[in-house]
Structures are given as structure tokens and as C-alpha cells.
Design an enzyme around this catalytic site. Structure first.
Site, PDB file in Angstrom:
ATOM      1  N   SER A 261      23.123  14.886 -20.580  1.00 55.96           N
ATOM      2  CA  SER A 261      22.950  13.493 -21.012  1.00 55.96           C
ATOM      3  C   SER A 261      21.572  12.546 -20.784  1.00 55.96           C
ATOM      4  CB  SER A 261      23.390  13.135 -19.655  1.00 55.96           C
ATOM      5  OG  SER A 261      24.056  11.923 -19.927  1.00 55.96           O
TER       6      SER A 261
ATOM      7  N   GLU B 231      21.109  10.216 -19.174  1.00 57.77           N
ATOM      8  CA  GLU B 231      21.432  10.474 -17.678  1.00 57.77           C
ATOM      9  C   GLU B 231      19.887  11.053 -17.056  1.00 57.77           C
ATOM     10  OE1 GLU B 231      22.544   7.611 -14.942  1.00 57.77           O
ATOM     11  OE2 GLU B 231      22.812   6.491 -17.079  1.00 57.77           O
TER      12      GLU B 231
ATOM     13  N   TYR C 156      24.869  12.331 -10.062  1.00 54.03           N
ATOM     14  CA  TYR C 156      24.883  13.130 -11.527  1.00 54.03           C
ATOM     15  C   TYR C 156      23.846  13.552 -12.354  1.00 54.03           C
ATOM     16  CZ  TYR C 156      26.533  12.508 -16.639  1.00 54.03           C
ATOM     17  OH  TYR C 156      27.077  12.735 -17.795  1.00 54.03           O
TER      18      TYR C 156
HETATM   19  P1  NAP Z   1      35.305  12.622 -19.268  1.00 56.71           P
HETATM   20  O1  NAP Z   1      36.534  11.206 -19.754  1.00 56.71           O
HETATM   21  O2  NAP Z   1      34.696  11.890 -17.924  1.00 56.71           O
HETATM   22  O3  NAP Z   1      35.765  13.460 -19.020  1.00 56.71           O
HETATM   23  C1  NAP Z   1      35.728  14.772 -18.255  1.00 56.71           C
HETATM   24  C2  NAP Z   1      36.630  15.972 -18.297  1.00 56.71           C
HETATM   25  O4  NAP Z   1      36.248  16.784 -17.510  1.00 56.71           O
HETATM   26  C3  NAP Z   1      37.975  15.883 -18.079  1.00 56.71           C
HETATM   27  O5  NAP Z   1      38.553  16.480 -19.485  1.00 56.71           O
HETATM   28  C4  NAP Z   1      38.202  16.110 -16.819  1.00 56.71           C
HETATM   29  O6  NAP Z   1      39.477  16.615 -16.383  1.00 56.71           O
HETATM   30  C5  NAP Z   1      37.394  17.629 -16.485  1.00 56.71           C
HETATM   31  N1  NAP Z   1      36.909  17.583 -15.896  1.00 56.71           N
HETATM   32  C6  NAP Z   1      36.533  16.966 -14.062  1.00 56.71           C
HETATM   33  N2  NAP Z   1      36.178  18.181 -13.136  1.00 56.71           N
HETATM   34  C7  NAP Z   1      36.432  18.410 -13.882  1.00 56.71           C
HETATM   35  C8  NAP Z   1      36.677  20.205 -12.613  1.00 56.71           C
HETATM   36  N3  NAP Z   1      35.985  20.725 -11.627  1.00 56.71           N
HETATM   37  N4  NAP Z   1      36.737  21.403 -13.501  1.00 56.71           N
HETATM   38  C9  NAP Z   1      37.313  21.152 -15.316  1.00 56.71           C
HETATM   39  N5  NAP Z   1      37.131  20.359 -15.698  1.00 56.71           N
HETATM   40  C10 NAP Z   1      36.827  18.824 -14.676  1.00 56.71           C
HETATM   41  O7  NAP Z   1      33.809  12.636 -20.259  1.00 56.71           O
HETATM   42  P2  NAP Z   1      33.275  12.491 -21.182  1.00 56.71           P
HETATM   43  O8  NAP Z   1      33.079  10.490 -21.513  1.00 56.71           O
HETATM   44  O9  NAP Z   1      34.617  13.569 -22.234  1.00 56.71           O
HETATM   45  O10 NAP Z   1      32.269  13.097 -21.586  1.00 56.71           O
HETATM   46  C11 NAP Z   1      32.093  14.730 -22.072  1.00 56.71           C
HETATM   47  C12 NAP Z   1      30.858  15.183 -21.288  1.00 56.71           C
HETATM   48  O11 NAP Z   1      30.153  14.571 -21.794  1.00 56.71           O
HETATM   49  C13 NAP Z   1      30.499  15.381 -19.351  1.00 56.71           C
HETATM   50  O12 NAP Z   1      30.628  16.557 -19.040  1.00 56.71           O
HETATM   51  C14 NAP Z   1      29.928  14.228 -19.585  1.00 56.71           C
HETATM   52  O13 NAP Z   1      28.902  14.259 -18.157  1.00 56.71           O
HETATM   53  C15 NAP Z   1      28.855  14.534 -20.872  1.00 56.71           C
HETATM   54  N6  NAP Z   1      28.173  12.742 -21.729  1.00 56.71           N
HETATM   55  C16 NAP Z   1      28.935  12.381 -21.651  1.00 56.71           C
HETATM   56  C17 NAP Z   1      29.242  10.924 -22.356  1.00 56.71           C
HETATM   57  C18 NAP Z   1      29.171   9.732 -22.526  1.00 56.71           C
HETATM   58  O14 NAP Z   1      28.751   8.431 -23.301  1.00 56.71           O
HETATM   59  N7  NAP Z   1      30.769   9.727 -23.194  1.00 56.71           N
HETATM   60  C19 NAP Z   1      27.321  10.800 -22.239  1.00 56.71           C
HETATM   61  C20 NAP Z   1      25.956  12.071 -22.232  1.00 56.71           C
HETATM   62  C21 NAP Z   1      26.890  12.963 -21.958  1.00 56.71           C
HETATM   63  P3  NAP Z   1      40.670  15.916 -16.039  1.00 56.71           P
HETATM   64  O15 NAP Z   1      40.646  15.063 -17.256  1.00 56.71           O
HETATM   65  O16 NAP Z   1      41.227  16.286 -15.043  1.00 56.71           O
HETATM   66  O17 NAP Z   1      39.818  14.708 -15.304  1.00 56.71           O
HETATM   67  N1  GDD Z   2      30.621   1.495 -14.563  1.00 57.13           N
HETATM   68  C1  GDD Z   2      29.981  -0.134 -14.086  1.00 57.13           C
HETATM   69  N2  GDD Z   2      31.461  -0.883 -13.679  1.00 57.13           N
HETATM   70  N3  GDD Z   2      28.698   0.229 -15.428  1.00 57.13           N
HETATM   71  C2  GDD Z   2      28.578  -1.022 -14.725  1.00 57.13           C
HETATM   72  C3  GDD Z   2      29.096  -2.150 -14.231  1.00 57.13           C
HETATM   73  C4  GDD Z   2      30.584  -2.032 -14.051  1.00 57.13           C
HETATM   74  O1  GDD Z   2      31.568  -2.736 -13.459  1.00 57.13           O
HETATM   75  N4  GDD Z   2      28.414  -3.637 -14.452  1.00 57.13           N
HETATM   76  C5  GDD Z   2      27.749  -3.206 -14.984  1.00 57.13           C
HETATM   77  N5  GDD Z   2      27.343  -1.804 -15.008  1.00 57.13           N
HETATM   78  C6  GDD Z   2      26.343  -1.224 -15.283  1.00 57.13           C
HETATM   79  C7  GDD Z   2      25.557  -0.228 -14.851  1.00 57.13           C
HETATM   80  O2  GDD Z   2      24.908  -0.223 -14.088  1.00 57.13           O
HETATM   81  C8  GDD Z   2      25.040   0.790 -15.701  1.00 57.13           C
HETATM   82  O3  GDD Z   2      23.830   0.563 -15.900  1.00 57.13           O
HETATM   83  C9  GDD Z   2      25.565   0.776 -17.370  1.00 57.13           C
HETATM   84  O4  GDD Z   2      26.436  -1.147 -16.779  1.00 57.13           O
HETATM   85  C10 GDD Z   2      26.288   1.869 -17.803  1.00 57.13           C
HETATM   86  O5  GDD Z   2      27.061   1.840 -17.083  1.00 57.13           O
HETATM   87  P1  GDD Z   2      28.068   3.448 -17.398  1.00 57.13           P
HETATM   88  O6  GDD Z   2      29.312   2.465 -18.667  1.00 57.13           O
HETATM   89  O7  GDD Z   2      29.340   3.353 -16.018  1.00 57.13           O
HETATM   90  O8  GDD Z   2      28.002   4.254 -17.729  1.00 57.13           O
HETATM   91  P2  GDD Z   2      26.656   5.089 -17.373  1.00 57.13           P
HETATM   92  O9  GDD Z   2      25.360   4.429 -18.948  1.00 57.13           O
HETATM   93  O10 GDD Z   2      26.210   5.134 -15.522  1.00 57.13           O
HETATM   94  O11 GDD Z   2      27.416   6.636 -18.080  1.00 57.13           O
HETATM   95  C11 GDD Z   2      27.974   6.915 -18.600  1.00 57.13           C
HETATM   96  O12 GDD Z   2      26.559   7.412 -20.170  1.00 57.13           O
HETATM   97  C12 GDD Z   2      26.137   8.608 -19.331  1.00 57.13           C
HETATM   98  C13 GDD Z   2      24.876   8.706 -20.680  1.00 57.13           C
HETATM   99  O13 GDD Z   2      23.867   8.130 -20.754  1.00 57.13           O
HETATM  100  C14 GDD Z   2      28.424   8.249 -18.358  1.00 57.13           C
HETATM  101  O14 GDD Z   2      29.699   8.807 -19.473  1.00 57.13           O
HETATM  102  C15 GDD Z   2      27.789   9.341 -18.628  1.00 57.13           C
HETATM  103  O15 GDD Z   2      28.439  10.713 -17.925  1.00 57.13           O
HETATM  104  C16 GDD Z   2      26.748  10.022 -19.223  1.00 57.13           C
HETATM  105  O16 GDD Z   2      25.887  10.935 -19.186  1.00 57.13           O
END
Ligand code: NAP
Ligand code: GDD
Length: 345
Positions: free
Chosen positions: A130, A132, A153
Site C-alpha cells: 500500500s 500508506e 495498518y
Molecule cells: P476491503 O474491501 O476492505 O477487503 C478486505 C478483504 O479482506 C475482505 O474480503 C475481508 O473479508 C477480508 N479479510 C479481512 N480480515 C480477514 C481475515 N482475518 N482473513 C481473511 N480475510 C480477511 O479491501 P480492498 O479495498 O479490497 O483492498 C484489498 C487489499 O489491498 C487489502 O489488503 C488492502 O489493505 C490493500 N490496499 C487497498 C487499497 C485501496 O485503496 N483499496 C490501496 C492499497 C492497498 P470480509 O468481506 O469478510 O470483511
Molecule cells: N475514512 C475517513 N472518514 N477518512 C476521512 C474522513 C472521514 O470521515 N474525513 C477525512 N478523511 C481523510 C483521512 O484522514 C485520510 O487522510 C483520507 O481522508 C483518506 O481516508 P480513507 O478513505 O479512509 O483512506 P486511507 O487513505 O486512509 O486508506 C486507504 O488507502 C490506502 C492506500 O493509500 C485504504 O484503502 C487502505 O487500505 C489503503 O492501503
């Protein structure tokens, strides 16, 4: 026929990746954790009757916290490709449950890598790293940028990332890490900021709500469309040599800009509806993420297709359409007065 195993298949990315692989003729297996209510909404449309002679889509109970279920599954399926997408993926929540987050995100990845090593599978492995992990290191961020994680995280993702690199170097595993910047879609979890905003816009637009409470509006993110990003995951595993790749659009926008664009698309003035609630601030913030994805462009031939403006409109339109359907079916279908907007995240 290629066989893939996806952890996190019930999540946003897992559902798009499963669709992508099925369309390419793969047999797709997914790890599903046990839940007291249905957690397969995002993949229900892919369901195949297990009584059919050879269904190409199957879900299996398991958990990244349970080594023996992982080893058993790997030995039984012998997948060609494994995509490790499973995670407690909410940054703010990771401050509340740091130990569990490290257990699933960090140690869970080692459990999977170790199961691959011990079963002697010659499969290819994808790790969902990520942006992050870059935390407070200023943009643009590339594969050579120093990590400075700012949450439990992100610390756990750095551990999982380095463990994947270590298994590649120690045991010659074909293991690749995709360092993905934020990617969103109408299937995004409801408590991530983009979806929280687009759901609120839909509710305000249709008169079901009037206010939206947010935290830090100044944070900047490089937001792309999840459907584009799963293709990059697959491309990484088709390379002869494994490696690590940054995936993003190269463009960053503030939360404020996302808010403005989303409200404007529904004909609303955000200033009349958005309020700040400090409870959504994080103990440590990641201020500015913007990808330098030139390696992915050159080596994988990957570029994003959906622009920021198109993404915002796609999500707002989808949430308005979904809410219209629910309102037609009765207000009780909303699941409480505010649905997930009331959640603490
Ligand atoms: P998500 O929608 O939160 O999905 C997470 C998945 O992990 C869900 O299927 C969840 O199951 C499963 N999970 C949670 N705890 C688990 C456990 N203990 N054992 C097995 N499975 C488990 O996340 P996403 O946005 O699709 O992201 C996919 C991956 O990419 C994650 O690893 C995330 O950290 C990473 N990532 C995401 C982003 C982004 O912007 N979306 C960016 C960078 C990296 P349930 O459905 O049962 O909760
Ligand atoms: N969730 C949330 N809720 N975020 C808020 C809010 C709120 O009410 N208000 C402001 N934010 C700001 C957060 O402080 C952060 O800076 C930004 O919005 C994005 O927050 P999220 O959408 O929760 O995503 P994230 O960037 O913290 O994390 C996501 O992206 C990562 C990749 O950079 C997640 O998908 C992570 O799993 C992923 O790795």
C-alpha cells in the site's frame, strides 16, 4: 486452465479481480471468512452452483489468522497464482485494533508465504502492498521511496511487504508486491472517505439526510478506479521475473476537492451540508500521496483508464441509483436512519 486463489475475495478488489480472471478463463477460488451475516454481496453475481460438474468459481472457509486452513487449502487446490488481498484495511480502525491488524495484515501474510514454501508449490504470489507505507515521505512516491508508516495498518503492511521480498530473495519464490495508491469504486467500503461522501451526497440529494460529518479535508490522495488496478495485479504475475511496482494515476486531489466535485455533480453546494467532526481525525495523518508509476507504465504497459472526474461521477451516480431502489423498497431497507454514515470511521 489456470487456477487462482484470492484471499479477500469478498472485498472491493477481490470482487473486481475475480471478474477479471474469470473473463480470462481462470478457475477462481476465494478464501471467505466466517461471518454471522452474509458477507458475499460483492461476489454473489459470480456464484456458481457447487453441484455443477466443474464450477469455475468457488469459495472456501478460511482465515489469515488460521495457518492450518491456509496450508490445507493450498495443498488441496495447488493454485498457479495466489493473490493476497485479505486485510483489516481501514487505517483509522487500525489505531483502535492495532494488534489484530498486525496479526491479519502482517503475520497473516507470513502464514501464507510459509504455507507456499512448506507445500513446495511452484505458484506465483501477489502481495497487496500500500501507498500508506510511504506515510510522511513527500510525493511523488516510487518503488525506491523510503517508507515512513504513520499507522498500525501501514506498519503491518511494511512488515508484509518486506517479508514478501525476503521470501523472494531467500527461496526464489515468484512473489511480487503491488504498491497500490488509493483506488475506489461503487463497491468501495462505506466508511472510506470517498464512499462516505458519495453515499451522503445521494442521501442529501434524495432528501433522506441533510448533513455529512468529516475529518481532515486537506489530506491529498492519488485516487484511481479499482477496476483498472486489478489488471495491474494480474500483469505483475505474468512477468517472467517477479518485482515490485507502484500503481497510481500520478495526480493527487484533496478530500475537499473530492467533496466539492461530488456535491456539485448532484447540483448541491457542499458548504451547506458538510461539517467537521474531530473524531474523524487520525492520531497521525498521511498528508500527501501521489504516485510515480513510470516503472509500471514501461515494464507492464499499464496505465489507468478512468479519470478523477469520471470516478467521482461514477460513484455518485451509483449511490443515487442504489438509494432510489432502496427508497422504493421502503425506508426500513436503509438499515437505520443514517446507515453506515453513523459508523465511527
Ligand atoms: P476491503 O474491501 O476492505 O477487503 C478486505 C478483504 O479482506 C475482505 O474480503 C475481508 O473479508 C477480508 N479479510 C479481512 N480480515 C480477514 C481475515 N482475518 N482473513 C481473511 N480475510 C480477511 O479491501 P480492498 O479495498 O479490497 O483492498 C484489498 C487489499 O489491498 C487489502 O489488503 C488492502 O489493505 C490493500 N490496499 C487497498 C487499497 C485501496 O485503496 N483499496 C490501496 C492499497 C492497498 P470480509 O468481506 O469478510 O470483511
Ligand atoms: N475514512 C475517513 N472518514 N477518512 C476521512 C474522513 C472521514 O470521515 N474525513 C477525512 N478523511 C481523510 C483521512 O484522514 C485520510 O487522510 C483520507 O481522508 C483518506 O481516508 P480513507 O478513505 O479512509 O483512506 P486511507 O487513505 O486512509 O486508506 C486507504 O488507502 C490506502 C492506500 O493509500 C485504504 O484503502 C487502505 O487500505 C489503503 O492501503
Amino acid at each position: 486452465m489456470q487456477r487462482a486463489l484470492i484471499t479477500g475475495i469478498t472485498g472491493q478488489d477481490g470482487s473486481y479481480l475475480a471478474e477479471f480472471l474469470l473473463a480470462r478463463g481462470y478457475e477462481v477460488h476465494g478464501l471467505k471468512r466466517r461471518s454471522s451475516s452474509f458477507n458475499t454481496d460483492r461476489v454473489d453475481h459470480l456464484y456458481a452452483d457447487p453441484h455443477e460438474p466443474s464450477p469455475r468459481f468457488r469459495l472456501h472457509y478460511g482465515d489469515l489468522g488460521d495457518s492450518s486452513s491456509l496450508a490445507w487449502l493450498l495443498a488441496g487446490l495447488a493454485p498457479d497464482e495466489i493473490y493476497n488481498l485479505g486485510a483489516q484495511s481501514h487505517v483509522k480502525v487500525s489505531f483502535d485494533i492495532p494488534e489484530y491488524t498486525a496479526e491479519v495484515v502482517g503475520v497473516g501474510t507470513v502464514r501464507l508465504l510459509e504455507a507456499i514454501r512448506r507445500t513446495g508449490l511452484g505458484c506465483r504470489f501477489y502481495q497487496a502492498s500500500s501507498s500508506e507505507m510511504f506515510g510522511s515521505t513527500p510525493p511523488p512516491q516510487s518503488e525506491t521511496t523510503v517508507f515512513h508508516p504513520r499507522s498500525p495498518y501501514a506498519c503491518a503492511k511494511v512488515f508484509a511487504h518486506q517479508a514478501t521480498v525476503n521470501y523472494r530473495e531467500s527461496y526464489g519464490l515468484h512473489a511480487s508486491c503491488g504498491i497500490l495508491f488509493n483506488h475506489e469504486s461503487p463497491r468501495r467500503g462505506e466508511t472510506f472517505v470517498t464512499r462516505k461522501i458519495t453515499r451522503a451526497v445521494a442521501q442529501i440529494h434524495l432528501g433522506a439526510e441533510d448533513k455529512l460529518y468529516l475529518g481532515n479535508l486537506e489530506a491529498r490522495r492519488d485516487w484511481g478506479f479499482a477496476g483498472d488496478y486489478v489488471e495491474a495485479m494480474w500483469k505483475m504475475l505474468q512477468q517472467e521475473e517477479p518485482g515490485d511496482y507502484v500503481i497510481g494515476t500520478g495526480e493527487s486531489h484533496s478530500v475537499r476537492e473530492f467533496v466539492e466535485a461530488a456535491f456539485a455533480h448532484a447540483g448541491l453546494d457542499w458548504r451547506e451540508h458538510v461539517r467537521i467532526d474531530p473524531r474523524y481525525y487520525r492520531p497521525a495523518e498521511v498528508d500527501d500521496l501521489r504516485a510515480d508509476a513510470s516503472k509500471a507504465r514501461t515494464r507492464l504497459g499499464w496505465t489507468p483508464r478512468v479519470s478523477f472526474g469520471e470516478l467521482v461521477k461514477m460513484m455518485v451516480d451509483a449511490d443515487i441509483a442504489e438509494l432510489r431502489r432502496k427508497l422504493k423498497g421502503g425506508r426500513e431497507a436503509l438499515g437505520g436512519p443514517l446507515g453506515a454514515l453513523a459508523a465511527d470511521s
